[in-house]
Scaffold this active site. Structure first.
Site, PDB file in Angstrom:
ATOM      1  N   GLY A  29      47.718  45.505  51.613  1.00 55.99           N
ATOM      2  CA  GLY A  29      47.024  46.272  50.572  1.00 55.99           C
ATOM      3  C   GLY A  29      46.348  47.542  51.059  1.00 55.99           C
ATOM      4  N   SER A 116      33.988  25.583  40.870  1.00 56.60           N
ATOM      5  CA  SER A 116      33.216  24.611  41.650  1.00 56.60           C
ATOM      6  C   SER A 116      32.294  25.412  42.578  1.00 56.60           C
ATOM      7  CB  SER A 116      34.158  23.750  42.495  1.00 56.60           C
ATOM      8  OG  SER A 116      34.762  24.544  43.505  1.00 56.60           O
ATOM      9  N   TYR A 158      31.707  47.317  40.173  1.00 61.08           N
ATOM     10  CA  TYR A 158      30.802  46.310  39.583  1.00 61.08           C
ATOM     11  C   TYR A 158      29.781  45.799  40.602  1.00 61.08           C
ATOM     12  CZ  TYR A 158      34.420  42.907  41.177  1.00 61.08           C
ATOM     13  OH  TYR A 158      35.327  42.186  41.898  1.00 61.08           O
ATOM     14  N   PRO A 199      36.215  51.489  44.895  1.00 59.10           N
ATOM     15  CA  PRO A 199      37.456  51.853  44.198  1.00 59.10           C
ATOM     16  C   PRO A 199      37.523  51.246  42.805  1.00 59.10           C
ATOM     17  CG  PRO A 199      37.882  50.612  46.274  1.00 59.10           C
ATOM     18  CD  PRO A 199      36.435  50.427  45.902  1.00 59.10           C
ATOM     19  N   PRO A 201      40.761  50.452  39.927  1.00 56.02           N
ATOM     20  CA  PRO A 201      42.032  49.758  40.188  1.00 56.02           C
ATOM     21  C   PRO A 201      43.035  50.558  41.027  1.00 56.02           C
ATOM     22  CG  PRO A 201      41.453  49.719  37.849  1.00 56.02           C
ATOM     23  CD  PRO A 201      40.536  50.688  38.498  1.00 56.02           C
ATOM     24  N   ARG A 210      45.808  38.161  41.469  1.00 55.78           N
ATOM     25  CA  ARG A 210      44.624  37.345  41.174  1.00 55.78           C
ATOM     26  C   ARG A 210      43.750  37.888  40.045  1.00 55.78           C
ATOM     27  NH1 ARG A 210      45.636  37.503  46.635  1.00 55.78           N
ATOM     28  NH2 ARG A 210      45.750  35.453  47.634  1.00 55.78           N
TER      29      ARG A 210
END
Ligand code: HXC
Ligand code: NAP
Length: 293
Positions: A29, A116, A158, A199, A201, A210
């Protein structure tokens, strides 16, 4: 203006010559794209993550293209011992380290109530613990050896807004941003700079599998919510990263540079939804407003 200049390498040839740069998560990536560009600019690069086979393949691929040494080191950033080993392997092969790029991450979308506590832990451990382990280990080495250095942390937009459905990642990235700004001040006296990139997207297999799986992509288009109407190009992020770790940015410290085509501000601005109004409707709207005297 030239077409798509942002897809071109930006820094001068040899801008990172004689530099040693460690990139966590450098086998895939964005980490791979940054590692490749650092190597192209003359750096010796160390790429580190859990999957040695992936790292070896990436290292070979980059070396073939650039002719510069790329060292793959197996390292789970959630283990302090493995980070210590990463530092010692780097020193053994290259004798020093100039920059650390904390890029390794884990993430997936999920309503938080479905997680969880182990699922929460795994993300926070990779993103936040992994970043402060690497930073502490490398930082102590630099301070002891009176070595100036730069650290670049890859966060997200975010980190400061928070976001539902990726809450462990949001919590961890916020912590990484706080670490960046805190140590930028505290360790400036040792000649260690800290900066971050946030960044929007940028297509990668890791993130898309994901966060934007195919079923979702059928209904939600990622680029439509970006004012510039496109996703990021890896080279434009690599250009920014190379600049921020290099001496060209010597007076930039504690900064977080957003590279998202205006995406997060679009979400934040009260009236930005008016983008949806067709141009022709504005005559009518203006008439209505002017009529309300
Ligand atoms: C709910 C899940 C889950 C899911 C895993 N878990 N996937 N829970 N929904 N989709 C739970 C498991 O059940 C388990 O909890 C716990 O999480 C650990 O899962 P494992 O599979 O055992 O862990 P591991 O094999 O180490 O995998 C770690 C991982 C994986 C983070 C879950 O996705 C990974 O390796 N990711 C690395 C790469 C990555 O994520 N890249 C994307 C970065 S993109 P239990 O309770 O069952 O034991 C990014 C961009 C952000 O950050 C911004 C984009 C705009
Ligand atoms: P990616 O290809 O999945 O990269 C994540 C990397 O982290 C992988 O190479 C993975 O390698 C490594 N990693 C995961 N767990 C690790 C661990 N415990 N120890 C060491 N390495 C580990 O995804 P990407 O999109 O390039 O993400 C790179 C960075 O950009 C991340 O920090 C991400 O949060 C950030 N980012 C991405 C986007 C985007 O749109 N792509 C947007 C905002 C921010 P192994 O599996 O081999 O360990």
């Amino acid at each position: 203006m030239s077409q798509n200049l942002y897809t071109q390498p930006m820094l001068k040839d040899n801008a990172l010559k004689d530099n040693v740069v460690v990139v966590t998560g450098g086998g895939t990536g964005l980490g791979k794209s940054m590692a490749k560009y650092f190597s192209e600019l003359g750096a010796s690069v160390v790429i580190a993550s859990r999957k040695l086979d992936v790292l070896k393949q990436t290292a070979q691929e980059i070396e073939n293209e650039t002719g510069n040494k790329v060292l793959p080191v197996k390292c789970d950033v959630t283990s302090y011992e493995q980070i210590e080993n990463l530092l010692s392997e780097t020193l053994k092969h290259f004798g020093k380290v100039d920059s650390l790029v904390n890029n390794a991450a884990g993430n997936f979308i999920s309503p938080t109530e479905r997680l969880s506590h182990r699922a929460f832990d795994i993300i926070v451990n990779i993103v936040l613990r992994g970043t402060y382990y690497a930073t502490l280990c490398f930082g102590k080495h630099w301070i002891k050896n009176k070595k100036s250095a730069s650290v670049l942390n890859i966060v997200t937009t975010y980190s400061w807004t928070g976001s539902g459905y990726v809450v462990p990642s949001a919590v961890a990235k916020a912590g990484v941003l706080a670490l960046t700004r805190s140590l930028a001040v505290e360790w400036a006296k040792y000649g260690i700079r800290f900066n971050a990139i946030a960044p929007g997207p940028f297509p990668t297999k890791g993130a898309w599998d994901r966060l934007f799986p195919e079923e979702l992509r059928k209904n939600f288009s990622v680029d439509k919510k970006i004012p510039l109407k496109r996703v990021g190009e890896h080279q434009e992020l690599a250009n920014l990263a190379a600049y921020l770790i290099s001496e060209y940015s010597a007076f930039i410290n504690g900064e977080v540079v957003t590279i998202d085509g205006g995406e997060w501000l679009k979400g934040a601005g009260e009236f930005n939804f008016l983008d949806e109004i067709p141009h022709e409707m504005w005559d009518e709207i203006e008439k209505i407003i002017r009529g309300k005297k």
